[in-house]
Motif scaffolding. Structure first.
Motif, PDB file in Angstrom:
ATOM      1  N   ASP A  17       0.843  -1.189   0.000  1.00 15.89           N
ATOM      2  CA  ASP A  17       0.000   0.000   0.000  1.00 15.89           C
ATOM      3  C   ASP A  17       0.881   1.242   0.000  1.00 15.89           C
ATOM      4  O   ASP A  17       1.734   1.422   0.869  1.00 15.89           O
ATOM      5  CB  ASP A  17      -0.893   0.006   1.243  1.00 15.89           C
ATOM      6  CG  ASP A  17      -1.866   1.162   1.239  1.00 15.89           C
ATOM      7  OD1 ASP A  17      -1.432   2.289   1.559  1.00 15.89           O
ATOM      8  OD2 ASP A  17      -3.045   0.947   0.935  1.00 15.89           O
ATOM      9  N   ASN A  47       0.177   5.198  -0.078  1.00 14.35           N
ATOM     10  CA  ASN A  47      -0.823   6.273  -0.028  1.00 14.35           C
ATOM     11  C   ASN A  47      -2.211   5.785  -0.429  1.00 14.35           C
ATOM     12  O   ASN A  47      -2.943   6.465  -1.166  1.00 14.35           O
ATOM     13  CB  ASN A  47      -0.396   7.443  -0.922  1.00 14.35           C
ATOM     14  CG  ASN A  47       0.916   8.060  -0.476  1.00 14.35           C
ATOM     15  OD1 ASN A  47       1.183   8.186   0.719  1.00 14.35           O
ATOM     16  ND2 ASN A  47       1.745   8.442  -1.441  1.00 14.35           N
ATOM     17  N   GLY A  48      -2.538   4.570   0.036  1.00 14.20           N
ATOM     18  CA  GLY A  48      -3.860   4.020  -0.227  1.00 14.20           C
ATOM     19  C   GLY A  48      -4.018   3.352  -1.573  1.00 14.20           C
ATOM     20  O   GLY A  48      -5.122   2.907  -1.912  1.00 14.20           O
ATOM     21  N   VAL A  49      -2.942   3.249  -2.359  1.00 16.66           N
ATOM     22  CA  VAL A  49      -3.009   2.643  -3.686  1.00 16.66           C
ATOM     23  C   VAL A  49      -2.162   1.372  -3.698  1.00 16.66           C
ATOM     24  O   VAL A  49      -0.970   1.418  -3.348  1.00 16.66           O
ATOM     25  CB  VAL A  49      -2.491   3.613  -4.769  1.00 16.66           C
ATOM     26  CG1 VAL A  49      -2.516   2.943  -6.138  1.00 16.66           C
ATOM     27  CG2 VAL A  49      -3.324   4.887  -4.793  1.00 16.66           C
ATOM     28  N   THR A  51       0.426  -0.953  -4.913  1.00 19.79           N
ATOM     29  CA  THR A  51       1.542  -0.555  -5.762  1.00 19.79           C
ATOM     30  C   THR A  51       2.626  -1.623  -5.759  1.00 19.79           C
ATOM     31  O   THR A  51       2.952  -2.199  -4.716  1.00 19.79           O
ATOM     32  CB  THR A  51       2.148   0.771  -5.245  1.00 19.79           C
ATOM     33  OG1 THR A  51       1.119   1.772  -5.214  1.00 19.79           O
ATOM     34  CG2 THR A  51       3.280   1.255  -6.129  1.00 19.79           C
ATOM     35  N   ARG A  84       1.052   0.834 -10.337  1.00 17.60           N
ATOM     36  CA  ARG A  84      -0.113   0.253  -9.683  1.00 17.60           C
ATOM     37  C   ARG A  84      -0.116  -1.265  -9.800  1.00 17.60           C
ATOM     38  O   ARG A  84       0.157  -1.825 -10.864  1.00 17.60           O
ATOM     39  CB  ARG A  84      -1.392   0.817 -10.316  1.00 17.60           C
ATOM     40  CG  ARG A  84      -2.679   0.200  -9.753  1.00 17.60           C
ATOM     41  CD  ARG A  84      -3.891   0.695 -10.486  1.00 17.60           C
ATOM     42  NE  ARG A  84      -4.233   2.057 -10.125  1.00 17.60           N
ATOM     43  CZ  ARG A  84      -5.044   2.394  -9.123  1.00 17.60           C
ATOM     44  NH1 ARG A  84      -5.588   1.444  -8.375  1.00 17.60           N
ATOM     45  NH2 ARG A  84      -5.298   3.651  -8.870  1.00 17.60           N
ATOM     46  N   SER A  95      -2.512  -4.252  -9.939  1.00 16.08           N
ATOM     47  CA  SER A  95      -3.915  -4.551 -10.196  1.00 16.08           C
ATOM     48  C   SER A  95      -3.972  -5.702 -11.180  1.00 16.08           C
ATOM     49  O   SER A  95      -2.948  -6.074 -11.771  1.00 16.08           O
ATOM     50  CB  SER A  95      -4.631  -3.322 -10.786  1.00 16.08           C
ATOM     51  OG  SER A  95      -4.307  -3.174 -12.153  1.00 16.08           O
ATOM     52  N   HIS A 120      -8.765   0.181 -12.403  1.00 17.44           N
ATOM     53  CA  HIS A 120      -8.412   0.959 -11.220  1.00 17.44           C
ATOM     54  C   HIS A 120      -9.080   0.510  -9.925  1.00 17.44           C
ATOM     55  O   HIS A 120      -8.724   1.002  -8.857  1.00 17.44           O
ATOM     56  CB  HIS A 120      -8.723   2.439 -11.473  1.00 17.44           C
ATOM     57  CG  HIS A 120      -7.920   3.027 -12.596  1.00 17.44           C
ATOM     58  ND1 HIS A 120      -8.503   3.660 -13.667  1.00 17.44           N
ATOM     59  CD2 HIS A 120      -6.594   3.048 -12.833  1.00 17.44           C
ATOM     60  CE1 HIS A 120      -7.564   4.067 -14.504  1.00 17.44           C
ATOM     61  NE2 HIS A 120      -6.399   3.706 -14.012  1.00 17.44           N
ATOM     62  N   HIS A 121     -10.004  -0.431 -10.029  1.00 23.34           N
ATOM     63  CA  HIS A 121     -10.731  -0.812  -8.821  1.00 23.34           C
ATOM     64  C   HIS A 121     -10.841  -2.321  -8.592  1.00 23.34           C
ATOM     65  O   HIS A 121     -11.137  -2.731  -7.478  1.00 23.34           O
ATOM     66  CB  HIS A 121     -12.133  -0.185  -8.832  1.00 23.34           C
ATOM     67  CG  HIS A 121     -12.115   1.306  -8.920  1.00 23.34           C
ATOM     68  ND1 HIS A 121     -11.789   2.123  -7.868  1.00 23.34           N
ATOM     69  CD2 HIS A 121     -12.353   2.140  -9.985  1.00 23.34           C
ATOM     70  CE1 HIS A 121     -11.836   3.393  -8.253  1.00 23.34           C
ATOM     71  NE2 HIS A 121     -12.184   3.431  -9.523  1.00 23.34           N
TER      72      HIS A 121
END
Length: 387
Positions: free
Chosen positions: A39, A41-43, A45, A55, A57, A76-77
């Motif tokens: 993680d 900053n909340g993303v 990675t 990212r 994903s 992105h989600h």
């Protein structure tokens, strides 16, 4: 085999790299340093030795149930429990090929850099060497276990020319049928590909019958352009469409530089592939190259062994999947060369032909000769990849 009995090869598809791709094979001393999702900053990675790469994903749009999701939402989600199992499980991928009527598939990465360029972002030779070899070893095992139906291309460590040469020889011994290369090694501290310092690499790839692949967006430079193509006022989905459109054309830059670099004069047997770029722009670019060189660099043109446009038919392939060309596909194939076009599906990425790739291209390919159709769908790839 397809329903028509043709040999079908998908020359561009992708993995969704799983979280433990590198940690599962790393020695204990390196488990915390090789690429792994964290993680930031909340993303989610990819992080390599404390350095954030990009990212983490699934990087695709084909859902677990086989449906396709809107690109921005999926990219992105989504988490890995939402992407199709065939995006990362080789055994399930074989089932996908069987369902689609595809005999063999060339496979590229997704979120670690389309040309592996992100793996060179850390200044530690031992770590980057280990990381590249972990990836390439797993890809070689997948290829062998699939009986050469899945051919995930090994990555080349473009930040180190000598390592590129030795790694090309190593993966060839493991059965590789090509290599995946960034188009801009100068981003990573090496000379650009036109520099004669790269000649030992081209020589090795020619000798070992390893075509060198340049996927769209497979460099720091290419992805920097991608982020700047859309105007800021566009919504997220439109930005993806603009970026994707211009990434295709962005490989015209790679093809142009390859042709004018002198590489193919020094290594006439070298084969290269412009991956996921489409083919419609190629006749225009080749015609433009001949004209621009005659007008602006006639002395340099005189020093080339052939016209710029002639190198494509001897040294470069490109991939085709969605183009219709308004009923003029036959003219396009004639202009590009039926021996120089490969078929792709792009599974499981946003522009993929899934769930019915052969049906998607059947009508347009029926406008060309049966011989040309067979070449594009698989025979060109059969020859190129020694299948």
């Amino acid at each position: 085999m397809s329903k028509d009995g043709l040999f079908i090869v998908d020359a561009d598809s992708h993995w969704s790299e799983r979280a433990d791709l590198f940690t599962s094979r790393a020695p204990a001393a390196y488990k915390d340093r090789v690429p792994q999702p964290r993680d930031v900053n909340g993303v989610p990675t990819w992080v390599m030795d404390g350095h954030a790469m990009g990212r983490f994903s699934p990087g695709g749009v084909v859902a677990r149930d086989g449906s396709k999701e809107e690109a921005d939402k999926a990219l992105h989600h989504w988490t890995f429990d939402q992407i199709h199992l065939g995006a990362h499980d080789p055994k399930v991928r074989i089932g996908v090929l069987d369902d689609l009527g595809i005999d063999a598939q060339i496979i590229f990465p997704s979120t670690i850099g389309l040309g592996g360029q992100d793996l060179g972002s850390v200044d530690d030779a031992a770590l980057t060497r280990l990381t590249i070899q972990i990836y390439n070893d797993e890809m070689a095992e997948i290829q062998e276990q699939s009986g050469n139906r899945l051919l995930p291309l090994p990555l080349m460590p473009a930040w180190d020319i000598d390592f590129c040469v030795s790694e090309a020889r190593r993966v060839a011994a493991l059965g590789a049928r090509g290599v995946n290369m960034t188009s801009d090694p100068q981003d990573l501290g090496s000379p650009d590909l036109g520099d004669p310092a790269w000649d030992p690499f081209w020589e090795a790839c020619t000798e070992l019958h390893l075509p060198v692949h340049f996927h769209i967006g497979a460099s720091v430079t290419g992805m920097t352009f991608y982020g700047k193509y859309p105007w800021p006022s566009h919504d997220a989905n439109t930005k993806l469409a603009i970026g994707g459109t211009l990434l295709f054309i962005g490989n015209a830059r790679v093809v142009t530089n390859l042709i004018l670099s002198g590489i193919f004069d020094r290594h006439p047997g070298l084969q290269t592939v412009s991956v996921e770029s489409g083919v419609g722009w190629i006749p225009f670019i080749l015609e433009t190259l001949d004209y621009e060189m005659s007008e602006n660099a006639p002395r340099q043109l005189a020093g080339m062994k052939k016209l710029p446009s002639e190198y494509f038919r001897s040294n470069i392939y490109a991939t085709f999947w969605f183009e219709k060309n308004q009923g003029k596909l036959a003219a396009l194939v004639e202009a590009v060369g039926e021996d120089r076009i490969l078929f792709e599906t792009d599974f499981p990425h946003p522009t993929c032909l899934y769930p019915a790739p052969l049906e998607a291209v059947e009508e347009k390919l029926n406008t060309i000769s049966p011989e040309a159709k067979a070449k594009i769908l698989g025979e060109n790839a059969r020859k190129l990849y020694r299948l």
